[in-house]
Design a protein around this motif. Structure first.
Motif, PDB file in Angstrom:
ATOM      1  N   ASP A  24       0.829  -1.205   0.000  1.00 52.57           N
ATOM      2  CA  ASP A  24       0.000   0.000   0.000  1.00 52.57           C
ATOM      3  C   ASP A  24       0.865   1.257   0.000  1.00 52.57           C
ATOM      4  O   ASP A  24       0.590   2.223  -0.719  1.00 52.57           O
ATOM      5  N   ARG A  25       1.912   1.255   0.801  1.00 49.44           N
ATOM      6  CA  ARG A  25       2.782   2.436   0.862  1.00 49.44           C
ATOM      7  C   ARG A  25       3.516   2.666  -0.453  1.00 49.44           C
ATOM      8  O   ARG A  25       3.937   3.786  -0.744  1.00 49.44           O
ATOM      9  N   CYS A  26       3.671   1.612  -1.249  1.00 47.74           N
ATOM     10  CA  CYS A  26       4.414   1.720  -2.502  1.00 47.74           C
ATOM     11  C   CYS A  26       3.520   1.877  -3.721  1.00 47.74           C
ATOM     12  O   CYS A  26       4.002   1.882  -4.855  1.00 47.74           O
ATOM     13  N   VAL A  27       2.200   2.016  -3.512  1.00 53.16           N
ATOM     14  CA  VAL A  27       1.248   2.191  -4.611  1.00 53.16           C
ATOM     15  C   VAL A  27       1.610   3.365  -5.534  1.00 53.16           C
ATOM     16  O   VAL A  27       1.383   3.280  -6.748  1.00 53.16           O
ATOM     17  N   ILE A  36      -7.006   1.973  -4.167  1.00 52.39           N
ATOM     18  CA  ILE A  36      -6.894   0.771  -4.987  1.00 52.39           C
ATOM     19  C   ILE A  36      -6.846  -0.514  -4.160  1.00 52.39           C
ATOM     20  O   ILE A  36      -7.367  -1.550  -4.567  1.00 52.39           O
ATOM     21  N   LEU A  37      -6.245  -0.463  -2.979  1.00 53.10           N
ATOM     22  CA  LEU A  37      -6.114  -1.670  -2.161  1.00 53.10           C
ATOM     23  C   LEU A  37      -7.172  -1.779  -1.070  1.00 53.10           C
ATOM     24  O   LEU A  37      -7.119  -2.724  -0.271  1.00 53.10           O
ATOM     25  N   ARG A  38      -8.121  -0.866  -1.029  1.00 55.34           N
ATOM     26  CA  ARG A  38      -9.133  -0.888   0.027  1.00 55.34           C
ATOM     27  C   ARG A  38      -9.912  -2.211   0.070  1.00 55.34           C
ATOM     28  O   ARG A  38     -10.239  -2.691   1.157  1.00 55.34           O
ATOM     29  N   PRO A  39     -10.260  -2.825  -1.081  1.00 58.06           N
ATOM     30  CA  PRO A  39     -10.972  -4.108  -1.001  1.00 58.06           C
ATOM     31  C   PRO A  39     -10.189  -5.187  -0.261  1.00 58.06           C
ATOM     32  O   PRO A  39     -10.777  -6.021   0.441  1.00 58.06           O
ATOM     33  N   GLU A 189      -0.297   7.211   5.884  1.00 56.04           N
ATOM     34  CA  GLU A 189       0.707   8.255   6.134  1.00 56.04           C
ATOM     35  C   GLU A 189       1.976   7.976   5.325  1.00 56.04           C
ATOM     36  O   GLU A 189       2.540   8.869   4.683  1.00 56.04           O
ATOM     37  N   GLY A 190       2.413   6.731   5.345  1.00 54.21           N
ATOM     38  CA  GLY A 190       3.617   6.377   4.603  1.00 54.21           C
ATOM     39  C   GLY A 190       3.449   6.522   3.101  1.00 54.21           C
ATOM     40  O   GLY A 190       4.392   6.919   2.399  1.00 54.21           O
ATOM     41  N   ARG A 191       2.253   6.201   2.606  1.00 49.12           N
ATOM     42  CA  ARG A 191       1.997   6.348   1.163  1.00 49.12           C
ATOM     43  C   ARG A 191       2.071   7.814   0.745  1.00 49.12           C
ATOM     44  O   ARG A 191       2.603   8.147  -0.316  1.00 49.12           O
ATOM     45  N   ARG A 192       1.551   8.703   1.592  1.00 42.38           N
ATOM     46  CA  ARG A 192       1.615  10.134   1.280  1.00 42.38           C
ATOM     47  C   ARG A 192       3.057  10.620   1.234  1.00 42.38           C
ATOM     48  O   ARG A 192       3.431  11.418   0.369  1.00 42.38           O
TER      49      ARG A 192
END
Length: 206
Positions: A24-27, A36-39, A189-192
Protein backbone atom coordinates in the motif's frame (compact mmCIF):
# COMPACT_ATOMS: atom_id res chain seq x y z
CA UNK A 1 11.83 -6.76 19.45
CA UNK A 2 13.32 -6.63 15.95
CA UNK A 3 11.23 -6.61 12.78
CA UNK A 4 12.44 -10.11 11.91
CA UNK A 5 11.25 -11.37 15.30
CA UNK A 6 7.87 -9.68 14.93
CA UNK A 7 7.33 -11.29 11.53
CA UNK A 8 8.36 -14.64 12.96
CA UNK A 9 5.73 -14.41 15.71
CA UNK A 10 2.87 -12.89 13.70
CA UNK A 11 -0.31 -14.80 12.90
CA UNK A 12 -1.86 -15.15 9.46
CA UNK A 13 -3.90 -11.95 9.64
CA UNK A 14 -0.96 -9.94 10.97
CA UNK A 15 1.30 -11.24 8.21
CA UNK A 16 -1.24 -10.46 5.51
CA UNK A 17 -1.69 -6.96 6.92
CA UNK A 18 2.06 -6.46 7.08
CA UNK A 19 2.59 -7.42 3.45
CA UNK A 20 -0.45 -5.45 2.30
CA UNK A 21 0.68 -2.36 4.21
CA UNK A 22 4.12 -2.48 2.56
CA UNK A 23 2.48 -2.78 -0.85
CA UNK A 24 0.00 0.00 0.00
CA UNK A 25 2.78 2.44 0.86
CA UNK A 26 4.41 1.72 -2.50
CA UNK A 27 1.25 2.19 -4.61
CA UNK A 28 2.52 5.58 -5.94
CA UNK A 29 5.19 3.65 -7.85
CA UNK A 30 2.51 1.52 -9.52
CA UNK A 31 0.36 4.41 -10.69
CA UNK A 32 -2.52 3.44 -8.43
CA UNK A 33 -4.84 5.75 -6.54
CA UNK A 34 -5.16 5.84 -2.77
CA UNK A 35 -8.22 3.55 -2.74
CA UNK A 36 -6.89 0.77 -4.99
CA UNK A 37 -6.11 -1.67 -2.16
CA UNK A 38 -9.13 -0.89 0.03
CA UNK A 39 -10.97 -4.11 -1.00
CA UNK A 40 -8.06 -6.18 0.32
CA UNK A 41 -8.00 -4.25 3.58
CA UNK A 42 -11.75 -4.76 3.90
CA UNK A 43 -11.30 -8.46 3.28
CA UNK A 44 -8.88 -8.76 6.18
CA UNK A 45 -11.47 -7.21 8.47
CA UNK A 46 -14.44 -9.18 7.15
CA UNK A 47 -13.09 -12.64 6.44
CA UNK A 48 -10.71 -14.33 8.87
CA UNK A 49 -10.29 -17.28 6.51
CA UNK A 50 -9.48 -15.17 3.48
CA UNK A 51 -12.16 -16.69 1.22
CA UNK A 52 -12.43 -13.60 -1.01
CA UNK A 53 -8.77 -12.55 -0.80
CA UNK A 54 -7.77 -14.21 -4.08
CA UNK A 55 -10.62 -12.74 -6.08
CA UNK A 56 -10.00 -9.24 -4.77
CA UNK A 57 -6.27 -9.60 -5.37
CA UNK A 58 -6.80 -10.52 -9.01
CA UNK A 59 -9.05 -7.48 -9.44
CA UNK A 60 -6.32 -5.25 -8.05
CA UNK A 61 -3.72 -6.85 -10.32
CA UNK A 62 -5.96 -6.24 -13.31
CA UNK A 63 -6.28 -2.56 -12.47
CA UNK A 64 -2.54 -2.10 -11.82
CA UNK A 65 -1.34 -4.31 -14.66
CA UNK A 66 0.27 -6.82 -12.27
CA UNK A 67 -0.28 -10.00 -14.24
CA UNK A 68 2.71 -11.89 -12.91
CA UNK A 69 5.39 -10.73 -15.35
CA UNK A 70 7.56 -9.79 -12.39
CA UNK A 71 7.16 -13.01 -10.47
CA UNK A 72 9.53 -14.89 -8.20
CA UNK A 73 11.53 -16.23 -11.13
CA UNK A 74 12.84 -12.71 -11.76
CA UNK A 75 15.07 -12.58 -8.70
CA UNK A 76 15.18 -14.57 -5.48
CA UNK A 77 12.13 -16.86 -5.26
CA UNK A 78 9.57 -15.63 -2.76
CA UNK A 79 11.75 -12.79 -1.56
CA UNK A 80 11.86 -9.98 -4.10
CA UNK A 81 14.23 -7.12 -3.50
CA UNK A 82 16.42 -8.86 -0.91
CA UNK A 83 19.68 -7.63 -2.38
CA UNK A 84 21.24 -4.22 -2.10
CA UNK A 85 20.26 -3.31 -5.65
CA UNK A 86 22.23 -4.46 -8.66
CA UNK A 87 19.87 -3.54 -11.49
CA UNK A 88 21.25 -1.75 -14.52
CA UNK A 89 18.49 0.88 -14.49
CA UNK A 90 18.09 3.94 -12.35
CA UNK A 91 17.08 3.81 -8.71
CA UNK A 92 13.61 4.92 -9.75
CA UNK A 93 13.30 2.07 -12.26
CA UNK A 94 14.50 -0.47 -9.73
CA UNK A 95 12.05 0.84 -7.14
CA UNK A 96 9.16 0.39 -9.59
CA UNK A 97 10.34 -3.13 -10.40
CA UNK A 98 10.46 -4.04 -6.70
CA UNK A 99 6.94 -2.70 -6.17
CA UNK A 100 5.64 -4.72 -9.12
CA UNK A 101 7.31 -7.82 -7.75
CA UNK A 102 5.54 -7.30 -4.43
CA UNK A 103 2.19 -7.25 -6.20
CA UNK A 104 3.02 -10.20 -8.45
CA UNK A 105 4.24 -12.33 -5.53
CA UNK A 106 1.11 -11.87 -3.40
CA UNK A 107 -0.38 -15.33 -2.73
CA UNK A 108 -3.83 -15.99 -4.14
CA UNK A 109 -4.52 -18.36 -1.25
CA UNK A 110 -4.09 -16.63 2.10
CA UNK A 111 -2.44 -19.54 3.88
CA UNK A 112 -0.18 -18.89 6.86
CA UNK A 113 2.90 -20.22 5.02
CA UNK A 114 2.14 -18.22 1.88
CA UNK A 115 1.54 -14.90 3.59
CA UNK A 116 4.58 -15.37 5.86
CA UNK A 117 6.89 -15.66 2.86
CA UNK A 118 5.14 -12.74 1.16
CA UNK A 119 5.23 -10.52 4.25
CA UNK A 120 8.94 -11.15 4.66
CA UNK A 121 9.59 -10.43 0.98
CA UNK A 122 7.50 -7.25 1.07
CA UNK A 123 9.32 -6.05 4.18
CA UNK A 124 12.68 -6.34 2.43
CA UNK A 125 11.43 -4.85 -0.84
CA UNK A 126 9.71 -1.86 0.80
CA UNK A 127 12.81 -1.00 2.82
CA UNK A 128 14.96 -1.31 -0.30
CA UNK A 129 12.57 0.95 -2.22
CA UNK A 130 12.84 3.63 0.44
CA UNK A 131 16.61 3.21 0.46
CA UNK A 132 16.76 3.71 -3.31
CA UNK A 133 14.58 6.82 -3.23
CA UNK A 134 16.06 8.49 -0.14
CA UNK A 135 18.17 11.50 -1.15
CA UNK A 136 20.40 10.79 1.85
CA UNK A 137 22.57 7.69 1.90
CA UNK A 138 21.75 4.87 4.29
CA UNK A 139 24.98 3.84 6.01
CA UNK A 140 24.02 0.20 6.54
CA UNK A 141 25.36 -2.65 4.45
CA UNK A 142 21.90 -4.10 3.81
CA UNK A 143 18.25 -3.75 4.72
CA UNK A 144 18.50 -7.13 6.44
CA UNK A 145 20.70 -5.52 9.09
CA UNK A 146 17.98 -2.93 9.70
CA UNK A 147 15.34 -5.63 10.03
CA UNK A 148 17.48 -7.42 12.59
CA UNK A 149 17.74 -4.31 14.77
CA UNK A 150 21.05 -2.76 13.65
CA UNK A 151 19.84 0.79 13.10
CA UNK A 152 22.97 2.95 13.30
CA UNK A 153 23.25 5.51 10.51
CA UNK A 154 19.83 4.93 8.97
CA UNK A 155 18.66 7.45 6.42
CA UNK A 156 15.37 9.22 7.21
CA UNK A 157 13.13 7.43 4.70
CA UNK A 158 14.46 4.00 5.66
CA UNK A 159 14.09 4.75 9.37
CA UNK A 160 10.48 5.87 8.88
CA UNK A 161 9.62 2.80 6.81
CA UNK A 162 11.18 0.47 9.39
CA UNK A 163 9.19 2.18 12.14
CA UNK A 164 5.95 1.81 10.19
CA UNK A 165 6.54 -1.88 9.52
CA UNK A 166 7.16 -2.52 13.20
CA UNK A 167 4.11 -0.47 14.21
CA UNK A 168 1.76 -2.38 11.88
CA UNK A 169 2.89 -5.74 13.26
CA UNK A 170 2.62 -4.52 16.86
CA UNK A 171 -0.90 -3.20 16.24
CA UNK A 172 -2.10 -6.52 14.83
CA UNK A 173 -0.35 -8.52 17.54
CA UNK A 174 -1.78 -6.39 20.31
CA UNK A 175 -5.30 -5.73 19.02
CA UNK A 176 -6.15 -8.39 16.44
CA UNK A 177 -8.80 -7.27 13.91
CA UNK A 178 -9.23 -4.00 15.81
CA UNK A 179 -5.64 -3.15 14.87
CA UNK A 180 -6.45 -3.06 11.15
CA UNK A 181 -7.84 0.48 11.10
CA UNK A 182 -4.86 2.11 12.85
CA UNK A 183 -2.55 -0.06 10.72
CA UNK A 184 -4.22 1.33 7.60
CA UNK A 185 -3.78 4.86 8.96
CA UNK A 186 -0.06 4.20 9.46
CA UNK A 187 0.19 2.91 5.90
CA UNK A 188 -1.75 5.86 4.51
CA UNK A 189 0.71 8.26 6.13
CA UNK A 190 3.62 6.38 4.60
CA UNK A 191 2.00 6.35 1.16
CA UNK A 192 1.61 10.13 1.28
CA UNK A 193 5.27 10.51 2.17
CA UNK A 194 6.41 8.25 -0.67
CA UNK A 195 4.07 9.94 -3.14
CA UNK A 196 5.68 13.28 -2.25
CA UNK A 197 9.15 11.80 -2.68
CA UNK A 198 8.25 10.35 -6.08
CA UNK A 199 6.75 13.69 -7.15
CA UNK A 200 9.87 15.62 -6.14
CA UNK A 201 12.14 13.22 -8.00
CA UNK A 202 9.93 13.48 -11.08
CA UNK A 203 10.11 17.29 -11.04
CA UNK A 204 13.90 17.17 -10.76
CA UNK A 205 14.14 14.88 -13.77
CA UNK A 206 11.79 17.16 -15.70
Amino acid sequence: MSLVELIGQADERGLAASGLACLDRCVPLLGGDDEILRPLWAGLAEDAGGAEWGERLEQVRGKLGGDGEFGAADGEPGRPGSGAGSGSGSGDDEAVLLARRMLAAAPVERSAAGVRAWADACSVAALQIHRLLDPLKDAGDSVDARREGRTEGMSPLVAAELRRQITVLELLAGHGPAGLRPALEVSTEGRRVLRAVVSRRSRRRG
